[in-house]
Design an enzyme around this catalytic site. Structure first.
Site, mmCIF file in Angstrom:
data_model
loop_
_atom_site.group_PDB
_atom_site.id
_atom_site.type_symbol
_atom_site.label_atom_id
_atom_site.label_comp_id
_atom_site.label_asym_id
_atom_site.label_seq_id
_atom_site.Cartn_x
_atom_site.Cartn_y
_atom_site.Cartn_z
ATOM 1 N N ASP A 184 -73.077 44.279 98.889
ATOM 2 C CA ASP A 184 -74.448 44.079 99.419
ATOM 3 C C ASP A 184 -74.707 45.589 99.648
ATOM 4 O OD1 ASP A 184 -76.912 43.071 100.736
ATOM 5 O OD2 ASP A 184 -75.898 44.077 102.641
ATOM 6 N N GLU A 194 -73.493 39.619 94.624
ATOM 7 C CA GLU A 194 -73.180 40.864 95.494
ATOM 8 C C GLU A 194 -71.596 41.002 95.473
ATOM 9 O OE1 GLU A 194 -76.868 41.013 98.444
ATOM 10 O OE2 GLU A 194 -75.319 39.772 98.975
#
EC number: 3.1.26.3
Length: 233
Positions: free
Chosen positions: A43, A115
Site C-alpha cells: 500500500d 497491494e
C-alpha cells in the site's frame, strides 16, 4: 511448469523468491501465512510510486489536487479492476467459507492482493523493478496523468459547502453488520441544524461515507451533486 508462471508473465516479473508471491496471493481466511503484512507494505510502495509520477508529471498542481489524483489511481475499485485484468483472482488462496461466499470477486480481497503483490515485488527485486511493473500495469493511465483533472470527493465538497455557510461539520454514524470477512457498513450522515439525514451502504466504510455525503449534497439542491465522485479517500 510452475502454475504461477503465467501470472508472473502478466505481472511482468519473474520472482527470485516464489514464496513471496504465494504469500501475496494467500488471504487470511485460508489459515496459512497470509498477505496482510505484504499488503501493508505494498500500500505504501504503490502510493509512493503514483505520488512520485504525479509530482513529476504535474509540476503546477497543488498538494490537495495531487492527493485527490493519487486517490483516484489507488482506490479500491481501481485496484480491484486491475487485479482482475491481471488475472490475480484466478490464483487467490482462500478459506472454504470465503470461496463459497464469492471471495474471489470481492473488491476488498482483490485490491488487497494487488497491494500485497506490489509489496512482494518490492522485497524480491527493489523499488525500480517494482516501479516499472506498476507503471506498466497502469498503461495509458500513466500517460494520462499529465492531463488528469482532479475531482473533489463528496465528503470534501460537503465540508466546503458547510464551512462556506459557517454551519457545523457533518457527523457520520457507522453501523457494521456481517462476519469479519464479509462486513457491510451502513453510514448515516447528518448536520446539526439541518433537517436532512442520508444513508450510504457499502462493503467499505470510506465508500459508504462518500455515498452518504453525496446524497446529502443532492438533498441540499444547490448544484453540488453534479460531477461528484464517491470514490474512497
Amino acid at each position: 511448469m510452475n502454475h504461477l508462471n503465467k501470472l508472473m508473465e502478466r505481472l511482468g516479473h519473474q520472482f527470485n523468491n516464489l514464496e513471496l508471491l504465494k504469500i501475496a496471493l494467500t488471504h487470511r481466511s485460508s489459515g496459512a501465512d497470509n498477505n496482510e503484512r505484504l499488503e501493508f507494505l505494498g500500500d505504501s510502495v504503490l502510493g509512493f510510486i503514483i505520488a512520485s509520477e504525479l509530482y513529476q508529471r504535474r509540476p503546477q498542481a497543488r498538494e490537495g489536487d495531487l492527493s485527490r489524483m493519487r486517490a483516484s489511481m489507488v482506490n479500491g475499485d481501481e485496484l480491484a479492476q486491475m487485479s482482475i485484468k491481471l488475472g490475480i483472482n484466478e490464483y487467490l488462496q482462500l478459506g472454504v467459507g470465503e470461496q463459497k461466499s464469492g471471495g474471489k470477486r470481492r473488491r476488498s480481497i482483490l485490491a488487497d492482493a494487488l497491494e500485497a503483490i506490489v509489496g512482494a515485488i518490492y522485497i524480491d527485486a527493489g523499488l525500480e523493478t517494482c516501479r516499472r511493473c506498476v507503471l506498466n500495469w497502469y498503461g495509458e493511465r500513466v500517460d494520462d496523468l499529465s492531463k488528469l483533472s482532479p475531482k473533489k470527493d463528496a465528503k470534501s465538497l460537503l465540508q466546503e459547502w458547510l464551512q462556506a455557510r459557517r454551519l457545523p461539520l457533518p457527523t457520520y454514524e457507522v453501523k457494521i453488520t456481517g462476519e469479519a470477512h464479509a462486513q457491510t457498513f451502513t453510514v448515516n450522515c447528518y448536520v446539526k441544524g439541518l433537517p436532512h439525514k442520508t444513508e450510504g451502504v457499502n462493503t467499505t466504510r470510506r465508500r459508504a461515507e462518500q455515498i452518504a455525503a453525496k446524497r446529502f449534497l443532492e438533498l441540499l439542491d444547490d448544484g453540488k451533486g453534479d460531477g461528484i465522485t464517491e470514490r474512497d479517500q
